[in-house]
Design an enzyme around this catalytic site. Structure first.
Site, PDB file in Angstrom:
ATOM      1  N   TYR A 145      -5.838   2.109  -6.511  1.00 21.98           N
ATOM      2  CA  TYR A 145      -6.977   2.913  -6.063  1.00 21.98           C
ATOM      3  C   TYR A 145      -6.493   3.854  -4.972  1.00 21.98           C
ATOM      4  CZ  TYR A 145     -11.546   4.054  -4.001  1.00 21.98           C
ATOM      5  OH  TYR A 145     -12.655   4.701  -3.521  1.00 21.98           O
ATOM      6  N   ASP A 240       0.798   5.580  -0.981  1.00 22.98           N
ATOM      7  CA  ASP A 240      -0.544   5.496  -0.411  1.00 22.98           C
ATOM      8  C   ASP A 240      -0.593   4.217   0.428  1.00 22.98           C
ATOM      9  OD1 ASP A 240      -3.169   5.228   0.243  1.00 22.98           O
ATOM     10  OD2 ASP A 240      -3.954   5.438  -1.791  1.00 22.98           O
ATOM     11  N   LYS A 268      -7.850   3.445   7.194  1.00 25.14           N
ATOM     12  CA  LYS A 268      -8.212   2.097   7.652  1.00 25.14           C
ATOM     13  C   LYS A 268      -7.721   1.797   9.087  1.00 25.14           C
ATOM     14  CE  LYS A 268      -9.456   0.718   3.113  1.00 25.14           C
ATOM     15  NZ  LYS A 268      -8.917   1.043   1.814  1.00 25.14           N
TER      16      LYS A 268
HETATM   17  C1  LIG Z   1      -9.373   2.319   0.975  1.00 19.02           C
HETATM   18  C2  LIG Z   1      -8.320   3.052   0.242  1.00 19.02           C
HETATM   19  C3  LIG Z   1      -8.404   4.434  -0.001  1.00 19.02           C
HETATM   20  C4  LIG Z   1      -9.625   5.236   0.317  1.00 19.02           C
HETATM   21  O1  LIG Z   1      -9.902   5.299   1.686  1.00 19.02           O
HETATM   22  P1  LIG Z   1     -11.407   5.673   2.146  1.00 19.02           P
HETATM   23  O2  LIG Z   1     -11.280   5.752   3.626  1.00 19.02           O
HETATM   24  O3  LIG Z   1     -12.269   4.569   1.653  1.00 19.02           O
HETATM   25  O4  LIG Z   1     -11.742   6.979   1.528  1.00 19.02           O
HETATM   26  C5  LIG Z   1      -7.315   5.066  -0.567  1.00 19.02           C
HETATM   27  N1  LIG Z   1      -6.217   4.388  -0.901  1.00 19.02           N
HETATM   28  C6  LIG Z   1      -6.098   3.057  -0.703  1.00 19.02           C
HETATM   29  C7  LIG Z   1      -4.826   2.363  -1.066  1.00 19.02           C
HETATM   30  C8  LIG Z   1      -7.154   2.349  -0.154  1.00 19.02           C
HETATM   31  O5  LIG Z   1      -7.043   1.021   0.002  1.00 19.02           O
END
Ligand SMILES: *Cc1c(COP(=O)(O)O)cnc(C)c1O
Length: 432
Positions: A145, A240, A268
């Site tokens: 994701y 990511d 995060k």
């Molecule tokens: C949470 C997450 C996102 C998205 O971040 P948001 O602040 O919710 O838009 C993207 N990549 C990874 C790996 C994530 O865990």
């Protein structure tokens, strides 16, 4: 059994004015049954809901609260910043200090741009990769994701898997056609895709430890293999690290595994609980970003002074206290060891994947190395287990396909409580 009549009533009300009653789908309890709990406050390891129930929190706002809730270092920094205005829309000293700190901590980052969420970070990173390479396609992995940008809602993990809508309506065919997908940990499949689309792939993007299909560990050689392939084909490698950044090590998974991507995305933990994201990487790539270069990306509230204060307090703490990671490792290892003992006692053999303070139990006896193997899990069993834990005051992510996040606020006594609850909830889930 914990009752939650006030939460239930609020959830009823919420559904009239908010789609599905929640502002992010992963908060709904659709895949586990029951209604979400509405939270009022949290301190250290504990959450408190509208009905006065206390929970040991193992989501920690999906990662950010690595020091537990309402950590004093972070709260003090925010309180200090508030009287000076909540926003300027002009540059500040804090943004410079924050950028310098990130460059210092994260191996791949020579320059960094602040944004307001992980979603913005990944969307912007692939735009830069496309602008820089002059190519259109990207390769992502099934079950990974990367936020809700159109290009990523193809075989996306997390909320998308849970709700059974791997591809969202509203994403155009044109966009979908530019996203190629491969199974996680399958280097050969990536090589085949790159070969079939030679000279057309701008970026390979992945979670270096996948957390959004439950926790999936990169197999030895996988990350380095991608690094080598990208070098050979002139493809931009993007890690990511929105989840793993500052969590698995001060420099994230790239530090832990010793593989340096060309770019990486953060979120995060970087905001200490405030809405912050960032993307950064090699100087020559980041100098493509406006106003230094031609790739446009902007944000009215980017680098917001309150958010920067929270994030910087958090990152400074982690940078100055590397022993934090040993503590997280020990706590998480004891939790998982306790779960293993419980399963042995009950004659069960499910898969637990763990890296540092992230882990998942998959209700399948098979090793889980990619999205297909993750999907062999018994999700109905997970739902019963989840509710059994909730009844015992343990707040897990309400989906089989999520990782849990441990904070430094989890004491040895709480580990014991968790392990005991796990034993009872496992037993109960199998009786049903
Ligand atoms: C949470 C997450 C996102 C998205 O971040 P948001 O602040 O919710 O838009 C993207 N990549 C990874 C790996 C994530 O865990």
């Amino acid at each position: 059994m914990k009752q939650a009549p006030v939460s239930d009533a609020l959830f009823q009300r919420a559904q009239n004015s908010i789609p599905g009653g929640v502002n992010s789908p992963v908060r709904a309890f659709r895949s586990v049954g029951g209604h979400p709990r509405f939270m009022v406050s949290a301190k250290g390891p504990f959450l408190y809901d509208e009905d006065g129930n206390q929970y040991l929190d193992l989501i920690n706002s999906w990662g950010p609260m690595i020091l537990g809730h309402a950590a004093e270092v972070v709260n003090e920094a925010v309180q200090k910043a508030i009287p000076n205005s909540l926003s300027f829309g002009a540059p500040t000293r804090k943004e410079v200090e924050m950028a310098e700190l990130i460059v210092h901590m994260v191996p791949s980052i020579e320059k960094v741009r602040m944004v307001n969420s992980g979603t913005e970070a990944t969307m912007s990173a692939i735009r830069v990769a496309r602008g820089y390479t002059g190519r259109d396609k990207i390769i992502k992995f099934e079950g990974c994701y990367h936020g809700h940008g159109d290009s990523f809602l193809i075989a996306a993990g997390s909320g998308a898997i849970t709700l059974g809508v791997p591809d969202s309506p509203g994403v155009t065919k044109g966009t979908a056609n530019d996203t190629l997908t491969a199974p996680y940990n399958n280097l050969e499949a990536v090589k085949t895709l790159a070969e079939a689309n030679k000279g057309q792939v701008a970026a390979i993007i992945l979670e270096p430890v996948a957390g959004n299909m439950g926790l999936v560990i990169p197999q030895p050689g996988f990350l380095q293999g991608l690094r080598d392939l990208c070098d050979k084909e002139g493809i931009v490698l993007i890690f990511d690290e929105v989840m793993t950044g500052f969590r698995l090590a001060p420099g994230g998974a790239q530090e832990l595994y010793g593989v340096t991507p060309d770019m990486c995305t953060l979120g995060k933990i970087i905001g200490g609980g405030m809405p912050v994201g960032a993307y950064g990487g090699k100087r020559e790539l980041m100098d493509y970003v406006s106003p230094a270069g031609p790739v446009y990306q902007a944000g009215t509230l980017s680098g917001n002074p309150i958010a920067m204060s929270a994030g910087m307090a958090m990152l400074n703490f982690l940078n100055e206290h590397p022993e934090t990671y040993d503590k997280l490792e020990n706590t998480s290892a004891s939790m998982v060891a306790g779960m293993q003992r419980n399963m042995q006692q009950l004659g069960l053999a499910y898969t637990i994947n763990r890296v540092g303070s992230m882990f998942s139990i998959f209700f399948t006896p098979e090793p889980v190395t990619d999205f297909d193997s993750a999907k062999t899990s018994d999700t109905a069993l997970f739902g019963r287990y989840f509710n059994g834990m909730l009844d015992r005051g343990i707040y897990l992510a309400p989906s089989q396909y999520e990782a849990l996040f441990v904070s430094t606020a989890v004491t040895d006594q709480l580990v014991e409580k968790y392990v005991q609850a796990n034993l009872e909830a496992l037993q109960e889930a199998h009786q049903a």
